[in-house]
Scaffold this motif. Structure first.
Motif, PDB file in Angstrom:
ATOM      1  N   GLY A   3       4.737  27.839  38.828  1.00 35.53           N
ATOM      2  CA  GLY A   3       5.881  27.074  38.351  1.00 35.53           C
ATOM      3  C   GLY A   3       7.216  27.687  38.702  1.00 35.53           C
ATOM      4  O   GLY A   3       8.261  27.185  38.305  1.00 35.53           O
ATOM      5  N   GLN A   4       7.198  28.797  39.470  1.00 33.31           N
ATOM      6  CA  GLN A   4       8.443  29.461  39.861  1.00 33.31           C
ATOM      7  C   GLN A   4       8.982  28.932  41.188  1.00 33.31           C
ATOM      8  O   GLN A   4      10.109  29.227  41.557  1.00 33.31           O
ATOM      9  CB  GLN A   4       8.233  30.963  39.966  1.00 33.31           C
ATOM     10  CG  GLN A   4       7.880  31.609  38.649  1.00 33.31           C
ATOM     11  CD  GLN A   4       7.668  33.108  38.775  1.00 33.31           C
ATOM     12  OE1 GLN A   4       7.597  33.646  39.876  1.00 33.31           O
ATOM     13  NE2 GLN A   4       7.573  33.772  37.650  1.00 33.31           N
ATOM     14  N   LYS A   5       8.189  28.142  41.902  1.00 31.84           N
ATOM     15  CA  LYS A   5       8.593  27.611  43.207  1.00 31.84           C
ATOM     16  C   LYS A   5       8.854  26.115  43.082  1.00 31.84           C
ATOM     17  O   LYS A   5       7.978  25.351  42.686  1.00 31.84           O
ATOM     18  CB  LYS A   5       7.498  27.870  44.241  1.00 31.84           C
ATOM     19  CG  LYS A   5       7.339  29.327  44.621  1.00 31.84           C
ATOM     20  CD  LYS A   5       6.345  29.484  45.750  1.00 31.84           C
ATOM     21  CE  LYS A   5       6.301  30.890  46.295  1.00 31.84           C
ATOM     22  NZ  LYS A   5       6.049  31.912  45.333  1.00 31.84           N
ATOM     23  N   ARG A   6      10.069  25.697  43.451  1.00 31.50           N
ATOM     24  CA  ARG A   6      10.472  24.293  43.340  1.00 31.50           C
ATOM     25  C   ARG A   6       9.592  23.386  44.196  1.00 31.50           C
ATOM     26  O   ARG A   6       9.292  22.258  43.811  1.00 31.50           O
ATOM     27  CB  ARG A   6      11.943  24.171  43.758  1.00 31.50           C
ATOM     28  CG  ARG A   6      12.580  22.861  43.398  1.00 31.50           C
ATOM     29  CD  ARG A   6      14.063  22.884  43.775  1.00 31.50           C
ATOM     30  NE  ARG A   6      14.790  21.810  43.155  1.00 31.50           N
ATOM     31  CZ  ARG A   6      14.870  20.576  43.668  1.00 31.50           C
ATOM     32  NH1 ARG A   6      14.254  20.295  44.792  1.00 31.50           N
ATOM     33  NH2 ARG A   6      15.555  19.643  43.036  1.00 31.50           N
ATOM     34  N   ALA A   7       9.143  23.890  45.354  1.00 28.62           N
ATOM     35  CA  ALA A   7       8.343  23.082  46.283  1.00 28.62           C
ATOM     36  C   ALA A   7       7.011  22.658  45.675  1.00 28.62           C
ATOM     37  O   ALA A   7       6.421  21.656  46.097  1.00 28.62           O
ATOM     38  CB  ALA A   7       8.111  23.850  47.575  1.00 28.62           C
ATOM     39  N   ASN A   8       6.509  23.389  44.684  1.00 26.65           N
ATOM     40  CA  ASN A   8       5.223  23.070  44.054  1.00 26.65           C
ATOM     41  C   ASN A   8       5.323  21.940  43.039  1.00 26.65           C
ATOM     42  O   ASN A   8       4.301  21.423  42.598  1.00 26.65           O
ATOM     43  CB  ASN A   8       4.666  24.307  43.338  1.00 26.65           C
ATOM     44  CG  ASN A   8       4.272  25.401  44.292  1.00 26.65           C
ATOM     45  OD1 ASN A   8       4.107  25.170  45.483  1.00 26.65           O
ATOM     46  ND2 ASN A   8       4.132  26.605  43.784  1.00 26.65           N
ATOM     47  N   ILE A   9       6.540  21.564  42.642  1.00 27.44           N
ATOM     48  CA  ILE A   9       6.734  20.605  41.550  1.00 27.44           C
ATOM     49  C   ILE A   9       7.210  19.271  42.113  1.00 27.44           C
ATOM     50  O   ILE A   9       8.169  19.225  42.877  1.00 27.44           O
ATOM     51  CB  ILE A   9       7.756  21.161  40.533  1.00 27.44           C
ATOM     52  CG1 ILE A   9       7.243  22.489  39.983  1.00 27.44           C
ATOM     53  CG2 ILE A   9       7.998  20.160  39.411  1.00 27.44           C
ATOM     54  CD1 ILE A   9       8.273  23.283  39.253  1.00 27.44           C
ATOM     55  N   LYS A  10       6.516  18.218  41.742  1.00 27.29           N
ATOM     56  CA  LYS A  10       6.865  16.873  42.201  1.00 27.29           C
ATOM     57  C   LYS A  10       7.147  15.983  40.987  1.00 27.29           C
ATOM     58  O   LYS A  10       6.588  16.185  39.915  1.00 27.29           O
ATOM     59  CB  LYS A  10       5.699  16.266  42.993  1.00 27.29           C
ATOM     60  CG  LYS A  10       5.217  17.114  44.160  1.00 27.29           C
ATOM     61  CD  LYS A  10       6.142  17.030  45.335  1.00 27.29           C
ATOM     62  CE  LYS A  10       5.620  17.806  46.523  1.00 27.29           C
ATOM     63  NZ  LYS A  10       6.445  18.919  46.902  1.00 27.29           N
ATOM     64  N   ILE A  11       7.995  14.979  41.187  1.00 31.30           N
ATOM     65  CA  ILE A  11       8.248  13.986  40.144  1.00 31.30           C
ATOM     66  C   ILE A  11       6.917  13.299  39.827  1.00 31.30           C
ATOM     67  O   ILE A  11       6.180  12.923  40.732  1.00 31.30           O
ATOM     68  CB  ILE A  11       9.287  12.935  40.617  1.00 31.30           C
ATOM     69  CG1 ILE A  11      10.599  13.607  41.019  1.00 31.30           C
ATOM     70  CG2 ILE A  11       9.501  11.861  39.551  1.00 31.30           C
ATOM     71  CD1 ILE A  11      11.346  14.282  39.924  1.00 31.30           C
ATOM     72  N   VAL A  33       6.720  15.192  34.746  1.00 32.74           N
ATOM     73  CA  VAL A  33       8.057  15.516  35.246  1.00 32.74           C
ATOM     74  C   VAL A  33       8.822  14.233  35.581  1.00 32.74           C
ATOM     75  O   VAL A  33       8.346  13.399  36.356  1.00 32.74           O
ATOM     76  CB  VAL A  33       7.973  16.416  36.507  1.00 32.74           C
ATOM     77  CG1 VAL A  33       9.363  16.683  37.075  1.00 32.74           C
ATOM     78  CG2 VAL A  33       7.271  17.727  36.177  1.00 32.74           C
ATOM     79  N   ALA A  34      10.019  14.086  34.988  1.00 28.18           N
ATOM     80  CA  ALA A  34      10.895  12.958  35.293  1.00 28.18           C
ATOM     81  C   ALA A  34      12.015  13.391  36.238  1.00 28.18           C
ATOM     82  O   ALA A  34      12.428  12.633  37.114  1.00 28.18           O
ATOM     83  CB  ALA A  34      11.487  12.377  34.021  1.00 28.18           C
ATOM     84  N   LYS A  35      12.508  14.645  36.052  1.00 31.82           N
ATOM     85  CA  LYS A  35      13.614  15.169  36.866  1.00 31.82           C
ATOM     86  C   LYS A  35      13.415  16.652  37.070  1.00 31.82           C
ATOM     87  O   LYS A  35      12.963  17.347  36.157  1.00 31.82           O
ATOM     88  CB  LYS A  35      14.952  15.016  36.137  1.00 31.82           C
ATOM     89  CG  LYS A  35      15.681  13.737  36.279  1.00 31.82           C
ATOM     90  CD  LYS A  35      17.051  13.885  35.632  1.00 31.82           C
ATOM     91  CE  LYS A  35      17.742  12.555  35.495  1.00 31.82           C
ATOM     92  NZ  LYS A  35      18.962  12.662  34.703  1.00 31.82           N
ATOM     93  N   MET A  50      12.998  18.108  33.398  1.00 28.35           N
ATOM     94  CA  MET A  50      13.048  17.193  32.258  1.00 28.35           C
ATOM     95  C   MET A  50      11.779  16.356  32.297  1.00 28.35           C
ATOM     96  O   MET A  50      11.426  15.811  33.349  1.00 28.35           O
ATOM     97  CB  MET A  50      14.273  16.273  32.335  1.00 28.35           C
ATOM     98  CG  MET A  50      14.337  15.277  31.176  1.00 28.35           C
ATOM     99  SD  MET A  50      15.729  14.134  31.296  1.00 28.35           S
ATOM    100  CE  MET A  50      17.074  15.237  30.900  1.00 28.35           C
ATOM    101  N   LEU A  51      11.098  16.281  31.155  1.00 27.65           N
ATOM    102  CA  LEU A  51       9.898  15.469  31.064  1.00 27.65           C
ATOM    103  C   LEU A  51      10.266  14.004  30.855  1.00 27.65           C
ATOM    104  O   LEU A  51      11.420  13.684  30.538  1.00 27.65           O
ATOM    105  CB  LEU A  51       9.020  15.957  29.904  1.00 27.65           C
ATOM    106  CG  LEU A  51       8.531  17.398  30.000  1.00 27.65           C
ATOM    107  CD1 LEU A  51       7.651  17.731  28.799  1.00 27.65           C
ATOM    108  CD2 LEU A  51       7.784  17.658  31.287  1.00 27.65           C
ATOM    109  N   ASP A  52       9.289  13.118  31.012  1.00 32.08           N
ATOM    110  CA  ASP A  52       9.559  11.682  30.859  1.00 32.08           C
ATOM    111  C   ASP A  52       9.991  11.303  29.450  1.00 32.08           C
ATOM    112  O   ASP A  52      10.607  10.271  29.244  1.00 32.08           O
ATOM    113  CB  ASP A  52       8.353  10.844  31.303  1.00 32.08           C
ATOM    114  CG  ASP A  52       7.064  11.207  30.583  1.00 32.08           C
ATOM    115  OD1 ASP A  52       7.071  12.147  29.761  1.00 32.08           O
ATOM    116  OD2 ASP A  52       6.044  10.547  30.847  1.00 32.08           O
ATOM    117  N   ASP A  53       9.712  12.177  28.458  1.00 26.06           N
ATOM    118  CA  ASP A  53      10.164  11.902  27.085  1.00 26.06           C
ATOM    119  C   ASP A  53      11.520  12.543  26.769  1.00 26.06           C
ATOM    120  O   ASP A  53      11.978  12.501  25.640  1.00 26.06           O
ATOM    121  CB  ASP A  53       9.110  12.341  26.067  1.00 26.06           C
ATOM    122  CG  ASP A  53       8.827  13.840  26.109  1.00 26.06           C
ATOM    123  OD1 ASP A  53       9.495  14.567  26.871  1.00 26.06           O
ATOM    124  OD2 ASP A  53       7.936  14.292  25.369  1.00 26.06           O
ATOM    125  N   GLY A  54      12.160  13.166  27.778  1.00 26.86           N
ATOM    126  CA  GLY A  54      13.500  13.711  27.608  1.00 26.86           C
ATOM    127  C   GLY A  54      13.565  15.191  27.269  1.00 26.86           C
ATOM    128  O   GLY A  54      14.647  15.773  27.248  1.00 26.86           O
TER     129      GLY A  54
END
Length: 65
Positions: A3-11, A33-35, A50-54
């Motif tokens: 979770g430290q690498k932005r490339a691993n995280i997708k909307i 993940v929403a944002k 930010m999660l989909d619930d805010g």
């Protein structure tokens, strides 16, 4: 996954984050993940999302589908 690498995280990815108020206890909150809020490619404490619930927190675990 890391979770430290932005490339691993997708909307839309399922992740576990630690909220600001839970940093001491380390309690994790799960959601979608929403944002992606962190602009840098890496962050030592986890990418802020930010999660989909805010709810906003730093990614600790990325759940594979």
């Amino acid at each position: 996954m890391d979770g430290q690498k932005r490339a691993n995280i997708k909307i839309g990815a399922q992740v576990s984050i630690v909220l600001k108020q839970d940093q001491r206890s380390g309690e994790l909150t799960e959601g979608e993940v929403a944002k992606i809020l962190t602009n840098s490619a890496n962050h030592p404490h986890g990418i802020k999302v930010m999660l989909d619930d805010g709810q906003v927190g730093r990614v600790k675990v990325i759940h594979l589908a």
